[in-house]
Motif scaffolding. Structure first.
Motif, PDB file in Angstrom:
ATOM      1  N   ASN A 174      55.382  43.651  43.151  1.00  0.00           N
ATOM      2  CA  ASN A 174      56.169  42.178  44.217  1.00  0.00           C
ATOM      3  C   ASN A 174      57.421  43.174  43.245  1.00  0.00           C
ATOM      4  OD1 ASN A 174      56.288  42.154  41.107  1.00  0.00           O
ATOM      5  ND2 ASN A 174      54.372  40.310  41.202  1.00  0.00           N
ATOM      6  N   SER A 223      55.031  44.688  39.565  1.00  0.00           N
ATOM      7  CA  SER A 223      53.766  44.482  39.165  1.00  0.00           C
ATOM      8  C   SER A 223      53.361  44.769  40.605  1.00  0.00           C
ATOM      9  CB  SER A 223      53.569  43.001  38.835  1.00  0.00           C
ATOM     10  OG  SER A 223      54.078  42.469  37.808  1.00  0.00           O
ATOM     11  N   TYR A 262      44.734  43.294  40.190  1.00  0.00           N
ATOM     12  CA  TYR A 262      46.226  42.496  40.198  1.00  0.00           C
ATOM     13  C   TYR A 262      46.408  43.745  38.916  1.00  0.00           C
ATOM     14  CZ  TYR A 262      50.588  39.983  40.309  1.00  0.00           C
ATOM     15  OH  TYR A 262      51.638  39.224  40.459  1.00  0.00           O
ATOM     16  N   THR A 294      49.730  43.857  36.187  1.00  0.00           N
ATOM     17  CA  THR A 294      51.016  43.044  35.863  1.00  0.00           C
ATOM     18  C   THR A 294      51.565  44.369  34.819  1.00  0.00           C
ATOM     19  OG1 THR A 294      51.871  41.401  35.113  1.00  0.00           O
ATOM     20  CG2 THR A 294      50.287  42.197  33.645  1.00  0.00           C
ATOM     21  N   VAL A 310      53.709  37.575  28.840  1.00  0.00           N
ATOM     22  CA  VAL A 310      54.697  36.301  28.476  1.00  0.00           C
ATOM     23  C   VAL A 310      54.649  37.254  26.417  1.00  0.00           C
ATOM     24  CG1 VAL A 310      54.083  34.047  27.433  1.00  0.00           C
ATOM     25  CG2 VAL A 310      54.326  34.645  29.758  1.00  0.00           C
ATOM     26  N   TYR A 311      53.831  37.843  25.951  1.00  0.00           N
ATOM     27  CA  TYR A 311      54.318  38.485  24.425  1.00  0.00           C
ATOM     28  C   TYR A 311      54.163  39.598  25.070  1.00  0.00           C
ATOM     29  CZ  TYR A 311      53.149  33.274  23.891  1.00  0.00           C
ATOM     30  OH  TYR A 311      52.909  32.056  23.569  1.00  0.00           O
ATOM     31  N   VAL A 352      52.295  42.597  24.637  1.00  0.00           N
ATOM     32  CA  VAL A 352      50.357  42.559  24.250  1.00  0.00           C
ATOM     33  C   VAL A 352      50.116  43.635  24.870  1.00  0.00           C
ATOM     34  CG1 VAL A 352      49.588  41.004  23.389  1.00  0.00           C
ATOM     35  CG2 VAL A 352      49.929  40.850  25.596  1.00  0.00           C
ATOM     36  N   SER A 363      44.548  37.957  28.145  1.00  0.00           N
ATOM     37  CA  SER A 363      45.318  36.868  27.764  1.00  0.00           C
ATOM     38  C   SER A 363      44.418  35.770  28.469  1.00  0.00           C
ATOM     39  CB  SER A 363      46.790  36.755  28.031  1.00  0.00           C
ATOM     40  OG  SER A 363      46.223  36.398  29.492  1.00  0.00           O
ATOM     41  N   SER A 374      44.938  32.794  29.519  1.00  0.00           N
ATOM     42  CA  SER A 374      44.903  32.507  30.179  1.00  0.00           C
ATOM     43  C   SER A 374      45.054  32.748  32.101  1.00  0.00           C
ATOM     44  CB  SER A 374      47.110  33.099  30.001  1.00  0.00           C
ATOM     45  OG  SER A 374      47.175  34.364  30.470  1.00  0.00           O
ATOM     46  N   THR A 377      46.881  33.176  36.463  1.00  0.00           N
ATOM     47  CA  THR A 377      47.479  32.927  37.094  1.00  0.00           C
ATOM     48  C   THR A 377      47.182  32.309  38.525  1.00  0.00           C
ATOM     49  OG1 THR A 377      49.268  33.891  35.893  1.00  0.00           O
ATOM     50  CG2 THR A 377      50.073  33.245  38.428  1.00  0.00           C
ATOM     51  N   TRP A 379      54.329  30.742  42.156  1.00  0.00           N
ATOM     52  CA  TRP A 379      52.761  30.628  40.885  1.00  0.00           C
ATOM     53  C   TRP A 379      52.874  29.804  39.892  1.00  0.00           C
ATOM     54  CZ3 TRP A 379      54.656  31.838  36.429  1.00  0.00           C
ATOM     55  CH2 TRP A 379      56.162  32.651  36.611  1.00  0.00           C
ATOM     56  N   SER A 394      48.646  28.918  29.914  1.00  0.00           N
ATOM     57  CA  SER A 394      48.394  29.266  29.249  1.00  0.00           C
ATOM     58  C   SER A 394      47.595  28.350  28.353  1.00  0.00           C
ATOM     59  CB  SER A 394      49.477  29.890  28.134  1.00  0.00           C
ATOM     60  OG  SER A 394      50.779  30.795  28.981  1.00  0.00           O
ATOM     61  N   ASN A 425      57.354  34.823  43.747  1.00  0.00           N
ATOM     62  CA  ASN A 425      57.593  36.810  43.258  1.00  0.00           C
ATOM     63  C   ASN A 425      57.044  37.321  44.979  1.00  0.00           C
ATOM     64  OD1 ASN A 425      55.617  36.766  40.829  1.00  0.00           O
ATOM     65  ND2 ASN A 425      57.644  38.146  40.515  1.00  0.00           N
TER      66      ASN A 425
HETATM   67  O1  LIG Z   1      51.311  36.605  29.730  1.00  0.00           O
HETATM   68  C1  LIG Z   1      50.601  36.691  30.455  1.00  0.00           C
HETATM   69  C2  LIG Z   1      49.174  37.191  31.360  1.00  0.00           C
HETATM   70  C3  LIG Z   1      50.588  38.310  32.274  1.00  0.00           C
HETATM   71  C4  LIG Z   1      51.348  36.726  33.907  1.00  0.00           C
HETATM   72  C5  LIG Z   1      51.934  37.315  34.150  1.00  0.00           C
HETATM   73  C6  LIG Z   1      53.244  36.761  35.309  1.00  0.00           C
HETATM   74  S1  LIG Z   1      52.209  35.697  36.368  1.00  0.00           S
HETATM   75  C7  LIG Z   1      52.993  35.259  37.480  1.00  0.00           C
HETATM   76  C8  LIG Z   1      54.372  36.835  36.891  1.00  0.00           C
HETATM   77  N1  LIG Z   1      54.370  37.408  38.301  1.00  0.00           N
HETATM   78  C9  LIG Z   1      53.817  38.813  37.712  1.00  0.00           C
HETATM   79  O2  LIG Z   1      53.583  39.974  38.481  1.00  0.00           O
HETATM   80  N2  LIG Z   1      53.793  39.336  36.811  1.00  0.00           N
HETATM   81  C10 LIG Z   1      53.970  37.386  36.384  1.00  0.00           C
HETATM   82  N3  LIG Z   1      49.633  35.049  30.558  1.00  0.00           N
HETATM   83  C11 LIG Z   1      50.183  33.800  29.235  1.00  0.00           C
HETATM   84  C12 LIG Z   1      50.721  34.378  27.517  1.00  0.00           C
HETATM   85  C13 LIG Z   1      49.432  34.430  27.012  1.00  0.00           C
HETATM   86  C14 LIG Z   1      49.373  35.873  26.660  1.00  0.00           C
HETATM   87  C15 LIG Z   1      48.434  35.909  25.393  1.00  0.00           C
HETATM   88  N4  LIG Z   1      48.004  37.575  25.221  1.00  0.00           N
HETATM   89  O3  LIG Z   1      49.023  38.623  25.696  1.00  0.00           O
HETATM   90  O4  LIG Z   1      47.622  37.929  24.134  1.00  0.00           O
HETATM   91  C16 LIG Z   1      47.932  35.349  25.060  1.00  0.00           C
HETATM   92  C17 LIG Z   1      47.579  33.659  25.691  1.00  0.00           C
HETATM   93  C18 LIG Z   1      48.745  33.466  26.606  1.00  0.00           C
HETATM   94  O5  LIG Z   1      48.184  32.300  27.266  1.00  0.00           O
END
Ligand SMILES: O=C(CCCC[C@@H]1SC[C@@H]2NC(=O)N[C@@H]21)NCCc1cc([N+](=O)[O-])ccc1O
Length: 124
Positions: free
Chosen positions: A12, A16, A33, A35, A39-40, A42, A73, A75, A77, A97, A101, A118
């Motif tokens: 994408n 990813s 998948y 990615t 978001v953080y 990790v 994580s 979370s 999607t 999408w 979280s 995406n």
């Molecule tokens: O970031 C993620 C997972 C990956 C999402 C990737 C997105 S999906 C849409 C878009 N398209 C694509 O290809 N990638 C991105 N979760 C949310 C935050 C979170 C992180 C943690 N942690 O990291 O510990 C713990 C609890 C949490 O709620």
């Protein structure tokens, strides 16, 4: 393959990628998948996906949806979209999408769902 059967590897606009296994006769599929972003900051791990699509032999440019259960994580999607074949015969998946979280408490629920879009192309 049949055009817009989702089996195969896709990448994408975020870089990813996902690999989708054989699509069953009822349109269901599984895959993995990977990615490129989170978001953080990790350690990102490959995560399982489950989905279904309308079958291209019955409908051209079919719609689909799939869920990614992030293994690194708490979370999830859900992606939904449609496969289009552009003028040079290349398939494009246009998706939107929702990323849900984990919220520590109900009061944080309002800020726990992100939305985005995406575009995926086949990895040649
Ligand atoms: O970031 C993620 C997972 C990956 C999402 C990737 C997105 S999906 C849409 C878009 N398209 C694509 O290809 N990638 C991105 N979760 C949310 C935050 C979170 C992180 C943690 N942690 O990291 O510990 C713990 C609890 C949490 O709620």
């Amino acid at each position: 393959e049949l055009e817009c059967s989702l089996t195969g590897t896709w990448v994408n606009d975020l870089g990813s990628n996902m690999t989708i296994e054989t699509v069953k006769g009822n349109g269901e599929f599984t895959g993995i998948y990977n990615t490129a972003v989170s978001v953080y900051p990790v350690k990102i791990k490959k995560s399982p996906l489950l989905g279904s699509q309308h079958l291209p032999d019955q409908l051209n440019q079919p719609t689909f949806g799939f869920t990614v259960n992030w293994s690194f994580s708490d979370s999830i999607t859900v992606f939904t979209g449609q496969c289009f074949v552009d003028n040079d015969g290349k398939e494009v998946l246009k998706t939107m999408w929702l990323l849900r979280s984990h919220a520590d408490e109900r009061g944080d629920d309002w800020k726990a769902t992100r939305v985005g879009y995406n575009k995926f192309k086949r990895l040649e």
